[in-house]
Design an enzyme around this catalytic site. Sequence first.
Site, short mmCIF file in Angstrom:
data_model
loop_
_atom_site.label_atom_id
_atom_site.label_comp_id
_atom_site.label_asym_id
_atom_site.label_seq_id
_atom_site.Cartn_x
_atom_site.Cartn_y
_atom_site.Cartn_z
N PHE A 147 -14.51 -2.83 4.85
CA PHE A 147 -15.35 -2.03 5.75
C PHE A 147 -15.97 -0.83 5.01
O PHE A 147 -17.20 -0.75 4.84
CB PHE A 147 -14.49 -1.61 6.96
CG PHE A 147 -14.95 -0.38 7.68
CD1 PHE A 147 -16.27 -0.27 8.13
CD2 PHE A 147 -14.07 0.67 7.92
CE1 PHE A 147 -16.68 0.88 8.79
CE2 PHE A 147 -14.47 1.80 8.59
CZ PHE A 147 -15.78 1.92 9.01
N VAL A 207 -5.86 -6.38 -7.35
CA VAL A 207 -5.59 -5.18 -8.17
C VAL A 207 -4.15 -5.08 -8.64
O VAL A 207 -3.84 -4.24 -9.49
CB VAL A 207 -5.97 -3.84 -7.47
CG1 VAL A 207 -7.46 -3.65 -7.40
CG2 VAL A 207 -5.29 -3.71 -6.12
N THR A 232 0.15 -3.28 -3.79
CA THR A 232 -1.29 -3.03 -3.92
C THR A 232 -1.54 -1.55 -4.20
O THR A 232 -2.31 -1.21 -5.10
CB THR A 232 -2.03 -3.49 -2.64
OG1 THR A 232 -1.91 -4.91 -2.56
CG2 THR A 232 -3.49 -3.09 -2.67
N ASN A 275 -2.72 -0.07 -12.51
CA ASN A 275 -3.71 -0.89 -13.25
C ASN A 275 -5.06 -0.18 -13.36
O ASN A 275 -5.70 -0.20 -14.41
CB ASN A 275 -3.88 -2.25 -12.57
CG ASN A 275 -2.67 -3.14 -12.80
OD1 ASN A 275 -2.03 -3.05 -13.85
ND2 ASN A 275 -2.36 -3.99 -11.82
N ARG A 332 -8.14 3.90 -20.56
CA ARG A 332 -8.63 3.16 -21.73
C ARG A 332 -10.13 3.31 -21.93
O ARG A 332 -10.60 3.49 -23.04
CB ARG A 332 -8.26 1.69 -21.52
CG ARG A 332 -8.79 0.75 -22.54
CD ARG A 332 -8.17 -0.61 -22.30
NE ARG A 332 -8.89 -1.64 -23.05
CZ ARG A 332 -8.43 -2.85 -23.25
NH1 ARG A 332 -7.26 -3.20 -22.77
NH2 ARG A 332 -9.14 -3.73 -23.91
N TYR A 356 2.69 1.57 3.79
CA TYR A 356 1.35 2.13 3.60
C TYR A 356 1.45 3.61 3.20
O TYR A 356 0.88 4.03 2.19
CB TYR A 356 0.56 1.96 4.89
CG TYR A 356 -0.88 2.42 4.82
CD1 TYR A 356 -1.85 1.66 4.15
CD2 TYR A 356 -1.29 3.59 5.47
CE1 TYR A 356 -3.17 2.07 4.11
CE2 TYR A 356 -2.62 4.00 5.44
CZ TYR A 356 -3.55 3.24 4.76
OH TYR A 356 -4.87 3.65 4.73
N THR A 409 -11.56 6.47 10.23
CA THR A 409 -12.99 6.22 10.06
C THR A 409 -13.37 4.90 10.73
O THR A 409 -12.60 3.94 10.68
CB THR A 409 -13.33 6.19 8.56
OG1 THR A 409 -12.89 7.42 7.99
CG2 THR A 409 -14.81 6.01 8.31
P1 NAD Z 1 -10.43 -2.72 4.79
O1 NAD Z 1 -9.16 -3.43 5.10
O2 NAD Z 1 -11.66 -3.11 5.54
O3 NAD Z 1 -10.77 -2.80 3.24
C1 NAD Z 1 -9.81 -2.91 2.23
C2 NAD Z 1 -10.36 -3.87 1.19
O4 NAD Z 1 -9.40 -3.98 0.11
C3 NAD Z 1 -10.58 -5.28 1.72
O5 NAD Z 1 -11.83 -5.77 1.30
C4 NAD Z 1 -9.42 -6.08 1.12
O6 NAD Z 1 -9.72 -7.46 0.98
C5 NAD Z 1 -9.23 -5.36 -0.20
N1 NAD Z 1 -7.89 -5.55 -0.77
C6 NAD Z 1 -6.69 -5.42 -0.13
N2 NAD Z 1 -5.68 -5.66 -0.98
C7 NAD Z 1 -6.25 -5.94 -2.20
C8 NAD Z 1 -5.73 -6.29 -3.46
N3 NAD Z 1 -4.41 -6.39 -3.68
N4 NAD Z 1 -6.60 -6.52 -4.48
C9 NAD Z 1 -7.95 -6.44 -4.28
N5 NAD Z 1 -8.49 -6.14 -3.08
C10 NAD Z 1 -7.65 -5.88 -2.06
O7 NAD Z 1 -10.11 -1.16 5.00
P2 NAD Z 1 -11.09 0.11 4.92
O8 NAD Z 1 -11.03 0.79 6.22
O9 NAD Z 1 -12.38 -0.28 4.34
O10 NAD Z 1 -10.29 1.03 3.88
C11 NAD Z 1 -10.70 1.20 2.54
C12 NAD Z 1 -9.77 2.17 1.84
O11 NAD Z 1 -9.82 3.45 2.47
C13 NAD Z 1 -8.30 1.76 1.86
O12 NAD Z 1 -7.71 2.09 0.62
C14 NAD Z 1 -7.71 2.58 2.95
O13 NAD Z 1 -6.33 2.82 2.76
C15 NAD Z 1 -8.52 3.86 2.85
N6 NAD Z 1 -8.54 4.57 4.12
C16 NAD Z 1 -9.31 4.12 5.15
C17 NAD Z 1 -9.27 4.78 6.37
C18 NAD Z 1 -10.11 4.33 7.53
O14 NAD Z 1 -9.96 4.89 8.62
N7 NAD Z 1 -11.00 3.38 7.40
C19 NAD Z 1 -8.46 5.90 6.54
C20 NAD Z 1 -7.67 6.31 5.46
C21 NAD Z 1 -7.74 5.66 4.26
#
Ligand code: NAD
Length: 312
Positions: free
Chosen positions: A14, A60, A93, A100, A107, A146, A176
């Site tokens: 997202f 990742v 993750t 990673n 690097r 988490y 968000t």
């Molecule tokens: P989302 O679940 O839509 O996106 C996460 C993305 O990471 C997905 O495309 C998923 O396929 C990918 N992913 C998950 N595990 C993975 C792995 N091991 N290797 C490669 N790709 C992987 O969530 P989002 O709302 O877009 O959140 C994006 C980031 O922002 C996240 O790190 C989340 O913790 C952080 N975040 C989001 C919010 C929010 O409200 N949206 C709030 C706090 C933090």
Amino acid sequence: MTRKKILVTGGSGFVGSHLCDRLLQEGHEVFCLDNFFTGQKQNIVHLLSNPYFELIRHDVTEPFFIEADEIYNLACPASPVHYQYNAIKTMKTSVMGAINMLGLAKRIKAKILQASTSEVYGDPKVHPQAEDYWGHVNPIGERSCYDEGKRSAETLFVNYHKQNQVKIKIIRIFNTYGPRMHPNDGRVVSNFIVQALQNKDITVYGEGDQTRSFQYVDDLVEGMIRMMASPDSFTGPVNIGNPNEFTIRELAERVIALTGSRSKIIKLPLPSDDPMMRQPDISLAKKELDWSPKTQLDEGLMKTIEYFRSVI
Ligand code: NAD
Ligand code: UDP
């Protein structure tokens, strides 16, 4: 301007997909890395014909090498439903993903931004939450994979910076929402809108007195870009969120009003460790990044409702 090479992990999710859009609009070359656990091809399909966009299916938790100037590390499921589905994988993750990506940044001498979260404050005892609050997190609860994963990632970032001089940026993102959330994402805004559009019951967990402060995705992306561009001496962590706070019941009522839905509100059990309140103190982001959110709830909800009307 110089065209930078920028790696976005979690780029088909997202938030990541909106960030990829913005970076390409600014004339950069974008490598979008994703394992598609919660991401969708649909979010980035419009970018696939752009020669400056490259999609890489990768996890990742495995090492990855590429030449890049900047890394945005977003890979991690963000919805409680999805991050609790495989708690061990979620923690891997966050932790192995951070190791990673930090190893890569070290690097190739890239600047790296970590998408951390307001969840590092847990169920906060201080309100609103400023960056110097250490948080109140249950290390063995439902949400800990988490919360503690993200806290560990912050620790890794700070220590790669201190020990190896990696240029780091940490942002703590508050709730968000916006277009491209998955209809089955499970987070509150998408759940309520999808339910309202289908005239199904709106599922409020607990009494609905718990609060959240909802930020529209474009404001977050602007905050991310400004943070990456800020002086190297400013590493954060910095809160990025909209301080306007609502109860979950108020959110349900807004969604019903804006969709004109016939849905009724029902109450379901409150999940364990669900934070009672959450509101960012954004003084630091205002001061260091000259950033504050521009889109307020009704406007952001209308755009999100329009999106969900088109996909369901
Ligand atoms: P989302 O679940 O839509 O996106 C996460 C993305 O990471 C997905 O495309 C998923 O396929 C990918 N992913 C998950 N595990 C993975 C792995 N091991 N290797 C490669 N790709 C992987 O969530 P989002 O709302 O877009 O959140 C994006 C980031 O922002 C996240 O790190 C989340 O913790 C952080 N975040 C989001 C919010 C929010 O409200 N949206 C709030 C706090 C933090
Ligand atoms: N919530 C709710 N109904 C839903 C989904 C979530 O009442 O269908 C509540 C949830 O219990 C929490 C708030 O809404 O109090 C925000 O939940 P979300 O999963 O969006 O994010 P987080 O709890 O991680 O802030």
